[in-house]
Scaffold this active site. Structure first.
Site, PDB file in Angstrom:
ATOM      1  N   ASP A  76       0.985  -1.184   0.062  1.00  0.00           N
ATOM      2  CA  ASP A  76      -0.084   0.007   0.092  1.00  0.00           C
ATOM      3  C   ASP A  76       0.904   1.313  -0.155  1.00  0.00           C
ATOM      4  O   ASP A  76       2.049   1.294   0.445  1.00  0.00           O
ATOM      5  CB  ASP A  76      -0.999   0.085   1.294  1.00  0.00           C
ATOM      6  CG  ASP A  76      -0.304  -0.088   2.407  1.00  0.00           C
ATOM      7  OD1 ASP A  76       0.778  -0.818   2.819  1.00  0.00           O
ATOM      8  OD2 ASP A  76      -0.779   0.870   3.408  1.00  0.00           O
ATOM      9  N   GLU A 140       0.291  -1.012   5.602  1.00  0.00           N
ATOM     10  CA  GLU A 140       1.147  -0.461   6.611  1.00  0.00           C
ATOM     11  C   GLU A 140       1.084   1.144   6.745  1.00  0.00           C
ATOM     12  O   GLU A 140       1.176   1.619   7.772  1.00  0.00           O
ATOM     13  CB  GLU A 140       2.641  -0.701   6.001  1.00  0.00           C
ATOM     14  CG  GLU A 140       3.675  -0.479   6.864  1.00  0.00           C
ATOM     15  CD  GLU A 140       4.308   0.842   6.935  1.00  0.00           C
ATOM     16  OE1 GLU A 140       5.242   1.068   7.947  1.00  0.00           O
ATOM     17  OE2 GLU A 140       3.957   1.758   6.182  1.00  0.00           O
TER      18      GLU A 140
END
Length: 391
Positions: A76, A140
């Site tokens: 991400d 994250e």
């Protein structure tokens, strides 16, 4: 197989998946395809929690015996911000002047691409004398609730055990080979709600202004300094991040005010001893009383899993340091600086170090990585794999 050995091609493919947290948008499917072609078995667990988006994760493993090395990372990325400010489209993977541009180029799709390319090169030349696994999350940059922390527990509950993990976050401040992260400070956040008594500013004796207490509480939080550092860590620092009153009127003494703060703490503290120190400081503040009108406060702690840690594993650190010096000629600094990472979860399962690309442009407009650095990082990872599995 030829494509999988080229980290530039792999990084471009990952960048072209607009995987802004929590959207996967095909990025984990891309990693899955590559991992399967290298012989990994792949699982894609989805984790959920209240008030947070569902998150898809990836766990892949090849090999059945030890030693077992894991590579951890995230697919991400943070939002691009004002896309018009970019000179190159953030999700196209443009190459210009020997640099690869795009959101996630260094944080950290480039690192994932380099590790996969390194594994492809290594497995082409060597039989695997152990096991390799990939711990990849798409959470994250977000809350971090349905990502690595749950992926680790899920895998451990299935019987997975690791001997060491490399996290591919960008660790180098200026040049590839500058720095290995061998630990991180802990993080603790708090919210202090101060309650006063609302009233007219012309009649302060009929009110109790919470902001007067807020000022004193903030002073107590900040002074004196928490510590002067330790052998392996820089000083702890407490930062007040916001003071919110929500009062738009100039002639009204407000009812409430809220202080939010965060502490990055070293190994002079644990989360519990730090909470005790902060509570002691707050309780020492003398309250101004006006009859029965006394402002009060309460503190709530924000859950922040993963405290301060230091990896003391000479074999792991030495193996990686030697690989870096072999490829770059640099002896990396062993550092505990910076913020937090998912290593704070991994350290509860096995020794963990962090090493990746140069982080100068992470989260910035026109995030980019030098093509040469992608190749060098791939060689470092390949060299490390050869040493790790032959020791």
């Amino acid at each position: 197989m030829l494509t999988l050995k080229d980290p530039v091609v792999l990084a471009q493919a990952l960048i072209r998946c607009p995987s802004v947290t929590p959207d996967e948008n095909g990025v984990l499917t891309q990693v899955q395809t590559w991992a399967k072609s290298l012989g990994f078995s792949v699982e894609r667990p989805v984790f959920t929690d209240k008030n947070t988006p569902d998150i898809e994760n990836l766990y892949a493993r090849v090999g059945k015996n030890g030693p077992h090395l894991a590579f951890a990372g995230h697919t991400d990325v943070v939002p691009v911000g004002d896309e018009k400010a970019w000179n190159f489209p953030p999700f196209e993977g443009t190459i210009k002047d020997d640099k690869l541009y795009g959101r996630g180029a260094v944080d950290m799709k480039g690192g994932i691409a380099c590790f996969i390319a390194a594994v492809a090169r290594y497995l082409e030349k060597n039989p695997l004398k152990g096991s390799l696994s990939l711990l990849i999350t798409n959470d994250e940059e977000g809350p971090g609730i349905n990502g690595t922390i749950k992926l680790l527990k899920w895998a451990a509950d299935k019987g997975e055990k690791w001997d060491a993990t490399i996290v591919g976050e960008p660790t180098n401040p200026n040049n590839l080979g500058d720095m290995i992260k061998i630990g991180r400070r802990g993080s603790l956040s708090g919210v202090i709600t101060v309650t006063g008594h609302q009233g007219h500013v012309a009649y302060p004796k009929r009110a109790a202004n919470p902001i007067n207490l807020v000022i004193k509480l903030c002073e107590a939080l900040k002074n004196p300094v928490l510590d002067k550092g330790s052998e392996n860590f820089e000083p702890s620092n407490l930062e007040i991040t916001t003071i919110d009153t929500g009062n738009t009127a100039t002639n009204v003494i407000p009812q409430h005010s809220v202080i939010r703060f965060n502490v990055r703490y070293n190994d002079n503290w644990t989360a519990e001893t730090l909470k005790q120190e902060i509570k002691k400081r707050l309780d020492s503040v003398k309250l101004e009383t006006k009859g029965s009108l006394v402002p009060t406060f309460k503190i709530d702690w924000v859950i922040s899993p993963g405290g301060v840690f230091l990896t003391k594993n000479d074999e792991l650190v030495g193996c990686l340091s030697n690989a870096i010096k072999t490829v770059t000629g640099r002896t990396p600094e062993l550092s505990t600086s910076g913020g937090t990472s998912d290593a704070r979860f991994i350290k509860d399962y096995c020794p963990v170090v962090e090493f990746g690309l140069v982080g100068k442009t992470m989260h910035m407009v026109d995030e980019c990585v030098a093509i040469d650095d992608l190749e060098k990082l791939t060689k470092i990872y390949e060299n490390f794999l050869a040493t790790f599995f032959n020791t």
